[in-house]
Design a protein around this motif. Structure first.
Motif, PDB file in Angstrom:
ATOM      1  N   GLY A  93      -3.443 -27.383   7.857  1.00  0.00           N
ATOM      2  CA  GLY A  93      -3.814 -28.624   7.207  1.00  0.00           C
ATOM      3  C   GLY A  93      -4.898 -28.449   6.174  1.00  0.00           C
ATOM      4  O   GLY A  93      -5.881 -29.177   6.146  1.00  0.00           O
ATOM      5  N   LEU A  94      -4.734 -27.470   5.274  1.00  0.00           N
ATOM      6  CA  LEU A  94      -5.807 -27.135   4.332  1.00  0.00           C
ATOM      7  C   LEU A  94      -5.678 -27.856   3.005  1.00  0.00           C
ATOM      8  O   LEU A  94      -6.554 -27.764   2.167  1.00  0.00           O
ATOM      9  N   GLY A  95      -4.548 -28.530   2.782  1.00  0.00           N
ATOM     10  CA  GLY A  95      -4.434 -29.356   1.590  1.00  0.00           C
ATOM     11  C   GLY A  95      -4.027 -28.651   0.327  1.00  0.00           C
ATOM     12  O   GLY A  95      -4.111 -29.229  -0.745  1.00  0.00           O
ATOM     13  N   CYS A  96      -3.582 -27.401   0.384  1.00  0.00           N
ATOM     14  CA  CYS A  96      -3.153 -26.712  -0.834  1.00  0.00           C
ATOM     15  C   CYS A  96      -1.729 -27.074  -1.220  1.00  0.00           C
ATOM     16  O   CYS A  96      -1.303 -26.803  -2.334  1.00  0.00           O
ATOM     17  N   GLY A  97      -0.974 -27.644  -0.287  1.00  0.00           N
ATOM     18  CA  GLY A  97       0.376 -28.090  -0.614  1.00  0.00           C
ATOM     19  C   GLY A  97       1.429 -27.022  -0.519  1.00  0.00           C
ATOM     20  O   GLY A  97       2.545 -27.210  -0.989  1.00  0.00           O
ATOM     21  N   GLY A  98       1.141 -25.888   0.096  1.00  0.00           N
ATOM     22  CA  GLY A  98       2.119 -24.813   0.183  1.00  0.00           C
ATOM     23  C   GLY A  98       1.994 -24.049   1.475  1.00  0.00           C
ATOM     24  O   GLY A  98       1.392 -24.512   2.449  1.00  0.00           O
ATOM     25  N   SER A  99       2.600 -22.869   1.503  1.00  0.00           N
ATOM     26  CA  SER A  99       2.503 -22.016   2.680  1.00  0.00           C
ATOM     27  C   SER A  99       2.513 -20.567   2.227  1.00  0.00           C
ATOM     28  O   SER A  99       3.001 -20.253   1.134  1.00  0.00           O
ATOM     29  N   VAL A 100       1.967 -19.697   3.062  1.00  0.00           N
ATOM     30  CA  VAL A 100       1.961 -18.273   2.746  1.00  0.00           C
ATOM     31  C   VAL A 100       2.366 -17.486   3.978  1.00  0.00           C
ATOM     32  O   VAL A 100       2.102 -17.897   5.117  1.00  0.00           O
ATOM     33  N   ASP A 101       3.028 -16.360   3.751  1.00  0.00           N
ATOM     34  CA  ASP A 101       3.321 -15.400   4.807  1.00  0.00           C
ATOM     35  C   ASP A 101       2.484 -14.164   4.553  1.00  0.00           C
ATOM     36  O   ASP A 101       2.434 -13.664   3.414  1.00  0.00           O
ATOM     37  N   VAL A 102       1.831 -13.683   5.584  1.00  0.00           N
ATOM     38  CA  VAL A 102       0.937 -12.528   5.470  1.00  0.00           C
ATOM     39  C   VAL A 102       1.426 -11.430   6.402  1.00  0.00           C
ATOM     40  O   VAL A 102       1.638 -11.662   7.600  1.00  0.00           O
ATOM     41  N   ARG A 103       1.625 -10.247   5.852  1.00  0.00           N
ATOM     42  CA  ARG A 103       2.025  -9.096   6.660  1.00  0.00           C
ATOM     43  C   ARG A 103       0.781  -8.327   7.077  1.00  0.00           C
ATOM     44  O   ARG A 103      -0.060  -7.979   6.255  1.00  0.00           O
ATOM     45  N   LEU A 104       0.688  -8.066   8.380  1.00  0.00           N
ATOM     46  CA  LEU A 104      -0.446  -7.356   8.951  1.00  0.00           C
ATOM     47  C   LEU A 104       0.044  -6.014   9.470  1.00  0.00           C
ATOM     48  O   LEU A 104       1.028  -5.946  10.209  1.00  0.00           O
ATOM     49  N   GLU A 105      -0.642  -4.947   9.092  1.00  0.00           N
ATOM     50  CA  GLU A 105      -0.226  -3.615   9.505  1.00  0.00           C
ATOM     51  C   GLU A 105      -1.442  -2.728   9.689  1.00  0.00           C
ATOM     52  O   GLU A 105      -2.322  -2.679   8.819  1.00  0.00           O
ATOM     53  N   ARG A 106      -1.498  -2.044  10.814  1.00  0.00           N
ATOM     54  CA  ARG A 106      -2.599  -1.121  11.061  1.00  0.00           C
ATOM     55  C   ARG A 106      -2.475   0.079  10.116  1.00  0.00           C
ATOM     56  O   ARG A 106      -1.380   0.582   9.876  1.00  0.00           O
ATOM     57  N   VAL A 107      -3.584   0.523   9.581  1.00  0.00           N
ATOM     58  CA  VAL A 107      -3.584   1.670   8.674  1.00  0.00           C
ATOM     59  C   VAL A 107      -3.422   2.944   9.488  1.00  0.00           C
ATOM     60  O   VAL A 107      -4.243   3.240  10.368  1.00  0.00           O
ATOM     61  N   GLU A 108      -2.341   3.680   9.197  1.00  0.00           N
ATOM     62  CA  GLU A 108      -2.057   4.927   9.897  1.00  0.00           C
ATOM     63  C   GLU A 108      -1.934   6.064   8.880  1.00  0.00           C
ATOM     64  O   GLU A 108      -1.546   5.831   7.728  1.00  0.00           O
ATOM     65  N   PRO A 109      -2.217   7.304   9.290  1.00  0.00           N
ATOM     66  CA  PRO A 109      -2.173   8.431   8.344  1.00  0.00           C
ATOM     67  C   PRO A 109      -0.775   9.034   8.184  1.00  0.00           C
ATOM     68  O   PRO A 109      -0.617  10.252   8.134  1.00  0.00           O
ATOM     69  N   ASP A 110       0.265   8.187   8.101  1.00  0.00           N
ATOM     70  CA  ASP A 110       1.611   8.706   7.893  1.00  0.00           C
ATOM     71  C   ASP A 110       1.822   8.998   6.409  1.00  0.00           C
ATOM     72  O   ASP A 110       1.032   8.571   5.552  1.00  0.00           O
ATOM     73  N   ALA A 111       2.915   9.703   6.095  1.00  0.00           N
ATOM     74  CA  ALA A 111       3.148  10.167   4.723  1.00  0.00           C
ATOM     75  C   ALA A 111       3.259   9.011   3.737  1.00  0.00           C
ATOM     76  O   ALA A 111       2.693   9.066   2.636  1.00  0.00           O
ATOM     77  N   VAL A 112       3.989   7.966   4.109  1.00  0.00           N
ATOM     78  CA  VAL A 112       4.179   6.839   3.188  1.00  0.00           C
ATOM     79  C   VAL A 112       2.848   6.152   2.907  1.00  0.00           C
ATOM     80  O   VAL A 112       2.518   5.848   1.751  1.00  0.00           O
ATOM     81  N   THR A 113       2.075   5.908   3.954  1.00  0.00           N
ATOM     82  CA  THR A 113       0.775   5.247   3.765  1.00  0.00           C
ATOM     83  C   THR A 113      -0.143   6.077   2.894  1.00  0.00           C
ATOM     84  O   THR A 113      -0.807   5.551   1.981  1.00  0.00           O
ATOM     85  N   LEU A 114      -0.205   7.368   3.137  1.00  0.00           N
ATOM     86  CA  LEU A 114      -1.101   8.227   2.360  1.00  0.00           C
ATOM     87  C   LEU A 114      -0.690   8.272   0.891  1.00  0.00           C
ATOM     88  O   LEU A 114      -1.552   8.240  -0.004  1.00  0.00           O
ATOM     89  N   LEU A 115       0.611   8.328   0.628  1.00  0.00           N
ATOM     90  CA  LEU A 115       1.077   8.312  -0.764  1.00  0.00           C
ATOM     91  C   LEU A 115       0.731   6.994  -1.438  1.00  0.00           C
ATOM     92  O   LEU A 115       0.308   6.958  -2.601  1.00  0.00           O
ATOM     93  N   TRP A 116       0.919   5.898  -0.723  1.00  0.00           N
ATOM     94  CA  TRP A 116       0.630   4.573  -1.283  1.00  0.00           C
ATOM     95  C   TRP A 116      -0.867   4.423  -1.574  1.00  0.00           C
ATOM     96  O   TRP A 116      -1.248   3.963  -2.662  1.00  0.00           O
TER      97      TRP A 116
END
Length: 377
Positions: A93-116
């Motif tokens: 009920g914040l009054g902005c008139g919209g909605s958002v989806d937020v992706r939450l992910e723990r930071v891990e030292p895998d190859a994809v994360t390190l490259l990103w």
């Protein structure tokens, strides 16, 4: 998310990992209606509940931190929906008139994360593709591909969509839908935009400073070394080139946005011809339109004639009509036009506009075909 925010987030992440802290990245993956920030905005949450950067104007952060702490403990990524509408019974009920989806992910030292993370640190063009539902992560950087999505069809779609998005003028993150109906979030990172300022006069100083605050990599070129000093242009690359040296010693890329502001007709004439013959995508000329005509006439007298395609890149007078007078105000006017140009926006007042305020002008024009816009508006 601009490069200044990204640098702040990465510095905090590196420091936290050095201390042995665990962390999660919270990324906006979808926006419906109006919201404070857009897809691709990131926030870092540490295991002590501290946060770095923001996803909103302050209304979402507490809720996101609480959810992120759970993800840090479990290690299981999740997408959380936040309702920002005024009338939401069970939402925030914040009054902005919209909605958002937020992706939450723990930071891990895998190859994809390190490259990103390396791509973010180095300001390199790259994309990270993550399915909204499903498994896998895909890193795309030029011909390099690391990781995969569990659905082969979605993997192929995401790879093509990521490369197409990276090829645009101002790549933006977005959640896109594959032909089969699956959704994938494509986060993008691109090199900092490049601003070349021809002229090291007094009014070039605030332009350089404000552009760097917006994430630009700034270069200032001027033959007068007494003006071209780190004290006057902190953080900028300085090139003490005479006009006759430009053609051989200064090459502009398609990412370059060039502003001509020598306040000297002869130097401006040479700089204009240099910019026209380069790959610079945007060429702004400071001063009245009549002065730009003088520069073209002077070039024509030398037998130098720009093509219509070259002239389409010129914006004269450069800047939005804001009533700017002081050098700091002129800088705001110029950078406002550059932002509108990069993002396909109208550069007009939002007053009276109905609908999402972050929608690109190109999308609004498609919805309202009677509206016209050109660089001369």
């Amino acid at each position: 998310m601009n490069s200044a925010e990204t640098r702040t987030l990465l510095a905090a992440l590196d420091a936290a990992l050095d201390r042995g802290q665990r962390a999660a990245l919270a990324t906006v993956v979808r926006v419906k209606g109006s919201a404070y920030r857009r897809e691709g905005t990131r926030m870092l949450v540490l295991d002590d509940a501290s946060q770095v950067c923001m996803l909103s104007g302050g209304c979402l952060e507490g809720e996101v931190v609480e959810s992120a702490l759970g993800v840090i403990e479990s290690g299981v990524p999740e997408v959380v929906h936040y309702d920002l509408s005024e009338d939401a019974t069970w939402g925030l009920g914040l009054g902005c008139g919209g909605s958002v989806d937020v992706r939450l992910e723990r930071v891990e030292p895998d190859a994809v994360t390190l490259l990103w993370l390396d791509a973010l640190r180095n300001g390199e063009a790259a994309a990270l593709c993550v399915p909204i539902t499903g498994e896998g992560r895909l890193f795309v950087q030029g011909e390099r591909v690391e990781g995969k999505l569990s659905d082969p069809a979605l993997h192929a779609f995401a790879l093509t969509a990521a490369r197409a998005r990276l090829s645009t003028r101002d790549p933006r993150a977005a959640t896109v839908t594959a032909p089969g109906g699956q959704e994938v979030f494509i986060d993008v990172n691109s090199p900092a935009p490049e601003l070349l300022i021809y002229g090291a006069g007094h009014d070039a100083q605030p332009l350089s400073a404000q552009a760097q605050a917006l994430g630009y990599r700034v270069t200032v070129v001027d033959p007068r070394q007494v003006y071209l000093t780190p004290g006057r242009f902190p953080g900028a690359a300085l090139l003490p080139l005479a006009p006759e040296e430009l053609q051989e010693r200064l090459e502009l890329s398609p990412r370059t946005q060039a502003i001509i502001m020598n306040h000297h007709l002869d130097r401006d004439r040479v700089c204009l011809w240099h910019a026209l013959g380069s790959s610079a995508a945007f060429i702004g000329v400071l001063g009245p339109r009549s002065r730009y005509g003088q520069l073209l006439d002077a070039l024509a007298q030398e037998g130098l004639h720009a093509t219509p395609e070259q002239l389409l890149r010129v914006h004269s007078p450069v800047g939005l009509s804001l009533g700017a007078e002081a050098p700091e105000e002129v800088a705001v006017s110029i950078l406002s036009e550059l932002m509108a140009w990069r993002r396909g926006a109208a550069g007009r007042p939002l007053n009276g506009h109905e609908g999402p305020i972050h929608q690109t002008y190109a999308a609004r024009r498609e919805a309202e075909p009677q509206t016209e816009f050109s660089s001369a508006d």
